[in-house]
Design a protein around this motif. Structure first.
Motif, PDB file in Angstrom:
ATOM      1  N   ALA A 230       1.427  -8.608  -0.875  1.00  0.00           N
ATOM      2  CA  ALA A 230       0.335  -8.231  -1.590  1.00  0.00           C
ATOM      3  C   ALA A 230       0.104  -6.847  -1.662  1.00  0.00           C
ATOM      4  O   ALA A 230      -0.551  -6.417  -2.694  1.00  0.00           O
ATOM      5  CB  ALA A 230      -0.762  -9.269  -0.913  1.00  0.00           C
ATOM      6  N   ALA A 231       0.363  -6.061  -0.565  1.00  0.00           N
ATOM      7  CA  ALA A 231       0.174  -4.685  -0.476  1.00  0.00           C
ATOM      8  C   ALA A 231       1.047  -4.191  -1.670  1.00  0.00           C
ATOM      9  O   ALA A 231       0.604  -3.249  -2.266  1.00  0.00           O
ATOM     10  CB  ALA A 231       0.325  -4.212   0.901  1.00  0.00           C
ATOM     11  N   LEU A 232       2.379  -4.452  -1.533  1.00  0.00           N
ATOM     12  CA  LEU A 232       3.391  -4.034  -2.697  1.00  0.00           C
ATOM     13  C   LEU A 232       2.767  -4.035  -4.041  1.00  0.00           C
ATOM     14  O   LEU A 232       2.658  -3.372  -5.053  1.00  0.00           O
ATOM     15  CB  LEU A 232       4.603  -4.533  -2.399  1.00  0.00           C
ATOM     16  N   LEU A 233       2.102  -5.549  -4.383  1.00  0.00           N
ATOM     17  CA  LEU A 233       1.728  -5.751  -5.751  1.00  0.00           C
ATOM     18  C   LEU A 233       0.339  -5.111  -5.875  1.00  0.00           C
ATOM     19  O   LEU A 233       0.018  -4.744  -7.279  1.00  0.00           O
ATOM     20  CB  LEU A 233       1.446  -7.284  -5.652  1.00  0.00           C
ATOM     21  N   ARG A 234      -0.420  -4.833  -5.116  1.00  0.00           N
ATOM     22  CA  ARG A 234      -1.526  -4.025  -5.286  1.00  0.00           C
ATOM     23  C   ARG A 234      -1.046  -2.544  -5.677  1.00  0.00           C
ATOM     24  O   ARG A 234      -1.565  -1.935  -6.823  1.00  0.00           O
ATOM     25  CB  ARG A 234      -2.473  -3.988  -4.061  1.00  0.00           C
ATOM     26  N   GLU A 235      -0.279  -1.858  -5.078  1.00  0.00           N
ATOM     27  CA  GLU A 235       0.393  -0.783  -5.409  1.00  0.00           C
ATOM     28  C   GLU A 235       0.695  -0.681  -6.972  1.00  0.00           C
ATOM     29  O   GLU A 235       0.572   0.159  -7.676  1.00  0.00           O
ATOM     30  CB  GLU A 235       1.204  -0.347  -4.711  1.00  0.00           C
ATOM     31  N   GLN A 236       1.682  -1.772  -7.235  1.00  0.00           N
ATOM     32  CA  GLN A 236       2.071  -1.998  -8.509  1.00  0.00           C
ATOM     33  C   GLN A 236       1.050  -2.038  -9.622  1.00  0.00           C
ATOM     34  O   GLN A 236       1.154  -1.409 -10.746  1.00  0.00           O
ATOM     35  CB  GLN A 236       3.019  -3.263  -8.581  1.00  0.00           C
ATOM     36  N   ARG A 237      -0.161  -2.788  -9.108  1.00  0.00           N
ATOM     37  CA  ARG A 237      -1.102  -2.790 -10.175  1.00  0.00           C
ATOM     38  C   ARG A 237      -1.734  -1.614 -10.760  1.00  0.00           C
ATOM     39  O   ARG A 237      -2.166  -1.903 -11.944  1.00  0.00           O
ATOM     40  CB  ARG A 237      -2.330  -3.679  -9.410  1.00  0.00           C
ATOM     41  N   THR A 238      -1.757  -0.567 -10.235  1.00  0.00           N
ATOM     42  CA  THR A 238      -2.157   0.673 -10.876  1.00  0.00           C
ATOM     43  C   THR A 238      -1.195   1.154 -11.984  1.00  0.00           C
ATOM     44  O   THR A 238      -1.953   1.824 -13.056  1.00  0.00           O
ATOM     45  CB  THR A 238      -2.212   1.855  -9.863  1.00  0.00           C
ATOM     46  N   ASN A 239      -0.193   0.547 -12.087  1.00  0.00           N
ATOM     47  CA  ASN A 239       0.526   1.018 -13.288  1.00  0.00           C
ATOM     48  C   ASN A 239       0.965   0.002 -14.180  1.00  0.00           C
ATOM     49  O   ASN A 239       1.661   0.149 -15.264  1.00  0.00           O
ATOM     50  CB  ASN A 239       1.961   1.473 -12.599  1.00  0.00           C
ATOM     51  N   ILE A 240       0.482  -1.155 -14.031  1.00  0.00           N
ATOM     52  CA  ILE A 240       0.784  -2.385 -14.805  1.00  0.00           C
ATOM     53  C   ILE A 240      -0.202  -2.156 -16.207  1.00  0.00           C
ATOM     54  O   ILE A 240      -1.298  -1.996 -15.973  1.00  0.00           O
ATOM     55  CB  ILE A 240       0.200  -3.760 -14.176  1.00  0.00           C
TER      56      ILE A 240
END
Length: 392
Positions: A230-240
């Motif tokens: 989930a932490a990795l995906l939250r970091e990814q979220r800023t670039n989605i």
């Protein structure tokens, strides 16, 4: 990159299944709610069938005139088809629970939940002659059987791949890192599948890059492992730029340039207009994927037409056309006769070793799928909560 599908070469003969009547009675389903007994025989067809499926699975010529395997079925059986398309496992699961559909083509994660909820019934494979030709490594799997009882007919299988714009993304990516740790280079133009099951893609990446987490199966995550994904995906979220569920909007996003890199289905790559500069690759960390199963609702109003459909869609000619259209490997070797030259080889049809490298969508449950007993794993409800927190 359009994928041409050859028209049906000849009429597919449906097996004549003549048994006096169909009887369904309640029984247990390995710990879930009752989904009934499998049919003991088949009777007169009801004249209609309602089908719930992924895009491209129930084509009647309305999208492309030469892509039609529904009309021959209707003519040969007298079963008029109505269909509804869904875009995510959760949509399919919830729609099937409504009781309005006779048949669903379900991905592994949804199929297991449908079985557990008693929404689908066991199937009598003796009443489905074409079942005998299906690859052994697709049948009687954890997502389509319980305690040695089959709950459906495998359709085909394929990987969730990485697609990128070749004029923007350079060098050509070989790792999922381009959409995770390195996604900042393409801020606002990264795309990802909008479903809790996408957490497994992050887990596949972490298996390779953070071995200290001890992830052995991307669908068997304890609390700490889920938190890391989930932490990795939250970091990814800023670039989605876009989370997608409707494959057509993703096609449009790549064609317009709004999206330049992200997870994809082969159907999406096949549907792009000619000249769109994209390529598809299988990253080094591995991939998730789908092995879908045709299942019959436990309260199906047209069970005889449903059995006719399951046998028809598993026939070599129709399965070859249907899986070729969406860019999947077929469910049987005989179907390769009806695929375009080289396509079965390209999709590794029948290669059990290759299929074993794909982490097919599976339902996360508290009893860890990787065999651990010293810690509980997080279930799909926990994944759903995590996904809602990630996407906001």
């Amino acid at each position: 990159m359009n994928h041409a599908v050859p028209p049906v070469k000849r009429r597919v003969a449906l097996a004549l299944l003549t048994v006096a009547a169909l009887s369904l009675a309640a029984c247990g389903t390995g710990g879930g709610k009752s989904g009934g007994d499998a049919a003991t025989g088949l009777g007169e067809k009801e004249g209609t069938i309602s089908i719930l499926a992924w895009p491209g699975y129930v084509e009647d010529g309305s999208n492309q005139p030469d892509v039609d395997w529904v009309s021959p079925f209707e003519k040969d059986t007298g079963c008029t088809v109505t269909s509804k398309i869904y875009s995510t496992p959760d949509q399919g699961f919830n729609l099937m629970k409504s009781g309005e559909y006779d048949v669903i083509a379900a991905s592994g994660d949804a199929a297991a939940r449908l079985i557990e909820a008693g929404v689908v019934a066991p199937v009598n494979t003796d009443l489905i002659p074409n079942y005998a030709g299906i690859y052994d490594f697709l049948t009687m799997q954890s997502w389509n059987s319980v305690d040695g009882v089959s709950y459906g007919v495998p359709h085909g299988y394929g990987a969730n791949l990485l697609m990128y714009n070749t004029e923007v993304v350079s060098p050509a990516p070989t790792s999922w890192g381009v959409v995770f740790d390195e996604s900042g280079a393409y801020h606002g133009r990264v795309t990802a599948y909008d479903s809790p099951i996408y957490i497994a893609d992050a887990a596949v990446y972490l298996m390779a890059h953070r071995p200290e987490l001890g992830i052995r199966n991307p669908y068997a995550l304890d609390t700490e492992q889920l938190a890391a994904a989930a932490a990795l995906l939250r970091e990814q979220r800023t670039n989605i730029g876009e989370y997608w569920s409707n494959y057509r909007t993703t096609i449009q996003a790549f064609e317009s340039g709004d999206s330049v890199v992200g997870t994809t289905w082969q159907l999406i790559a096949n549907g792009l207009a000619d000249g769109v500069p994209t390529a598809v690759t299988m990253p080094s960390e591995g991939v998730t994927g789908r092995s879908d199963t045709w299942m019959i609702g436990s309260g199906a109003k047209s069970p005889n037409c449903a059995y006719a459909w399951l046998n028809y869609i598993a026939s070599p000619e129709v399965n070859g056309q249907a899986t070729g259209y969406v860019g999947e490997a077929p469910s049987s070797q005989a179907a390769c006769e009806f695929r375009s030259a080289g396509s079965c080889e390209a999709y590794h049809a029948g290669d059990a070793d290759y299929a074993s490298t794909i982490w097919f969508w599976s339902n996360p449950v508290a009893d860890c799928l990787d065999g651990r007993t010293d810690v509980p794993c997080t279930d799909y409800a926990a994944w759903t909560t995590a996904w809602q927190q990630i996407t906001g």
